[in-house]
Design a protein around this motif. Structure first.
Motif, PDB file in Angstrom:
ATOM      1  N   PHE A 144       0.828  -1.196   0.000  1.00 11.62           N
ATOM      2  CA  PHE A 144       0.000   0.000   0.000  1.00 11.62           C
ATOM      3  C   PHE A 144       0.870   1.256   0.000  1.00 11.62           C
ATOM      4  CE2 PHE A 144      -1.824   3.325   2.792  1.00 11.62           C
ATOM      5  CZ  PHE A 144      -2.846   3.762   1.963  1.00 11.62           C
ATOM      6  N   PHE A 145       1.908   1.267   0.826  1.00 10.37           N
ATOM      7  CA  PHE A 145       2.786   2.438   0.868  1.00 10.37           C
ATOM      8  C   PHE A 145       3.630   2.556  -0.399  1.00 10.37           C
ATOM      9  CE2 PHE A 145       1.793   2.366   5.406  1.00 10.37           C
ATOM     10  CZ  PHE A 145       1.569   3.718   5.619  1.00 10.37           C
ATOM     11  N   VAL A 166      16.782  15.916  -1.308  1.00  8.13           N
ATOM     12  CA  VAL A 166      17.696  15.643  -0.190  1.00  8.13           C
ATOM     13  C   VAL A 166      17.051  16.047   1.131  1.00  8.13           C
ATOM     14  CG1 VAL A 166      19.892  16.295   0.872  1.00  8.13           C
ATOM     15  CG2 VAL A 166      19.783  15.828  -1.588  1.00  8.13           C
ATOM     16  N   ALA A 167      16.349  17.164   1.126  1.00  4.34           N
ATOM     17  CA  ALA A 167      15.691  17.632   2.348  1.00  4.34           C
ATOM     18  C   ALA A 167      14.609  16.661   2.801  1.00  4.34           C
ATOM     19  CB  ALA A 167      15.096  19.015   2.119  1.00  4.34           C
ATOM     20  N   VAL A 168      13.852  16.092   1.858  1.00  3.10           N
ATOM     21  CA  VAL A 168      12.820  15.113   2.200  1.00  3.10           C
ATOM     22  C   VAL A 168      13.453  13.883   2.843  1.00  3.10           C
ATOM     23  CG1 VAL A 168      11.114  13.509   1.245  1.00  3.10           C
ATOM     24  CG2 VAL A 168      11.180  15.879   0.438  1.00  3.10           C
ATOM     25  N   ALA A 169      14.519  13.355   2.230  1.00  2.00           N
ATOM     26  CA  ALA A 169      15.170  12.164   2.776  1.00  2.00           C
ATOM     27  C   ALA A 169      15.778  12.450   4.143  1.00  2.00           C
ATOM     28  CB  ALA A 169      16.245  11.676   1.804  1.00  2.00           C
ATOM     29  N   ALA A 170      16.427  13.611   4.290  1.00  2.00           N
ATOM     30  CA  ALA A 170      17.087  13.936   5.553  1.00  2.00           C
ATOM     31  C   ALA A 170      16.072  14.170   6.665  1.00  2.00           C
ATOM     32  CB  ALA A 170      17.971  15.175   5.367  1.00  2.00           C
ATOM     33  N   ARG A 201       9.214   6.192   7.108  1.00  2.00           N
ATOM     34  CA  ARG A 201      10.113   5.115   6.668  1.00  2.00           C
ATOM     35  C   ARG A 201      10.078   4.977   5.150  1.00  2.00           C
ATOM     36  NH1 ARG A 201       9.541  -1.293   8.486  1.00  2.00           N
ATOM     37  NH2 ARG A 201      11.535  -1.997   7.604  1.00  2.00           N
ATOM     38  N   THR A 202       8.882   5.026   4.594  1.00  2.00           N
ATOM     39  CA  THR A 202       8.738   4.927   3.147  1.00  2.00           C
ATOM     40  C   THR A 202       9.406   6.101   2.457  1.00  2.00           C
ATOM     41  OG1 THR A 202       6.613   3.798   3.464  1.00  2.00           O
ATOM     42  CG2 THR A 202       7.079   4.692   1.275  1.00  2.00           C
ATOM     43  N   ALA A 203       9.112   7.322   2.920  1.00  2.00           N
ATOM     44  CA  ALA A 203       9.663   8.522   2.294  1.00  2.00           C
ATOM     45  C   ALA A 203      11.183   8.534   2.331  1.00  2.00           C
ATOM     46  CB  ALA A 203       9.092   9.767   2.974  1.00  2.00           C
ATOM     47  N   MET A 204      11.755   8.117   3.455  1.00  2.00           N
ATOM     48  CA  MET A 204      13.210   8.129   3.608  1.00  2.00           C
ATOM     49  C   MET A 204      13.889   7.229   2.582  1.00  2.00           C
ATOM     50  SD  MET A 204      15.412   6.843   6.910  1.00  2.00           S
ATOM     51  CE  MET A 204      15.005   5.112   6.553  1.00  2.00           C
TER      52      MET A 204
END
Length: 359
Positions: A144-145, A166-170, A201-204
């Motif tokens: 789903f994610f 990079v900002a999203v992951a960080a 967790r998914t976004a990272m």
């Protein structure tokens, strides 16, 4: 017959090392659920899956998106890719759950619980009436994610500059780290109470894969030691249980560094020619294994837990059964249904009336 007349092997042009690693990761998750002692950190494969998905989808679809692929067209393709095996998994795990009422083994679900959760789960949506997002097929939460991440890819990540990605992951990592430490491990995701951390967790990991996909890379990947090393390394990551490292810190190291590094290294080289067909096959059945393995877990635990059969033997038999059932689902459900869905979508697209153009 001339060499030019022979059909190209199905793995030609693919990232075969990544295929093999995906297959091993799916087996690692299945083995963790079946017998945690044999793959104590199997769940970190999910972080590898998200990073791999971000990498592959960015490499595949970013050029198409730049030349006019719409968000709707992209999501249709993702649903066609994900839904047939997702549905097969829900059906198989539901039948397995219902059988628990007669065998007395595994979780016993009331018919009311099954009836209330199944309509949502069958549509690839979490059940709002249970503590678990997908109670009949618990690992389906990450699928789903995966769909959520795909939508975010075309609506957000493709539109952000590199610094924004990079900002999203960080930022996601900064939230994920204390959550893993507080949970004493990275096995987070299937519960409603973990929804926020599941998104993080998914976004990272997914965004890390997108960033890796935009790094310079060679078009030619020679078979050799690098591909073999990657296949060995992902097995080690999932089955190792170093006592000198706290569980949470080991999981963080795998999620933050090892999994993305393996995606990058796996994209740079291929395994030896002897291993290529095996790696390709494991990749072909990997999604199916992940989707259906929960349904085989309780029936085959009976041999290990109640009859006392050798755990190593039963682990091997369980994984073999998962691969066999996965292959059947790919051959007789996934391929035909995806073909049919693609025909329907293309037929509908041909019959859409043209837009009126103002004079």
């Amino acid at each position: 017959m001339n060499a030019s007349d022979r059909a190209a092997p199905p793995w030609q042009g693919r990232y075969v090392t990544l295929d093999g690693m995906r297959g091993i990761a799916a087996l690692g998750v299945a083995l963790f659920h079946y017998n945690i002692s044999q793959a104590p950190h199997g769940y970190v494969a999910v972080d590898f899956f998200f990073a791999l998905s971000g990498f592959v989808l960015c490499r595949t679809y970013l050029p198409r998106w730049r030349t006019g692929l719409t968000s709707v067209q992209f999501m249709k393709q993702r649903v066609v890719r994900l839904y047939p095996l997702f549905l097969a998994g829900i059906v198989i795990t539901t039948l397995s759950a219902v059988s628990n009422r007669w065998t007395g083994r595994g979780d016993i679900f009331s018919y009311e619980k099954i009836a209330s959760s199944l309509p949502f789960n069958a549509l690839m949506l979490p059940s709002p009436f249970t503590h678990t997002l997908f109670p009949l097929n618990v690992p389906a939460w990450s699928l789903f994610f995966e769909l959520v991440a795909s939508l975010a890819l075309v609506l957000v990540l493709f539109r952000l500059p590199r610094k924004g990605q990079v900002a999203v992951a960080a930022a996601s990592a900064c939230i994920f780290v204390p959550a893993v430490l507080a949970n004493d491990g990275g096995n987070i995701g299937p519960l409603w109470s973990q929804l926020g951390i599941s998104l993080v967790r998914t976004a990272m990991s997914f965004t890390a894969g997108v960033l890796l996909a935009q790094l310079p890379a060679k078009d030619i990947r020679h078979p050799g030691w690098l591909g073999v090393f990657c296949l060995f390394a992902i097995v080690t990551m999932l089955v190792a249980n170093p006592q000198a490292i706290p569980k949470a810190w080991y999981d963080l190291a795998c999620s933050l560094f090892v999994a993305p590094a393996l995606v990058w290294l796996g994209s740079r080289g291929e395994p030896s020619r002897v291993l290529v067909p095996v790696a390709w096959f494991l990749g072909e059945v990997s999604y199916a294994v992940y989707a259906v393995h929960w349904g085989l877990m309780e029936p085959l635990r009976w041999f290990k837990d109640d009859l006392g059969w050798n755990p190593a033997l039963m682990g091997a038999l369980y994984l073999s059964a998962c691969v066999g059932l996965g292959w059947l689902c790919v051959r007789y459900i996934d391929i035909p249904l995806r073909r049919r869905l693609n025909i329907l979508l293309h037929a509908r697209a041909r019959h859409v009336p043209p837009r009126s153009v103002p004079n």
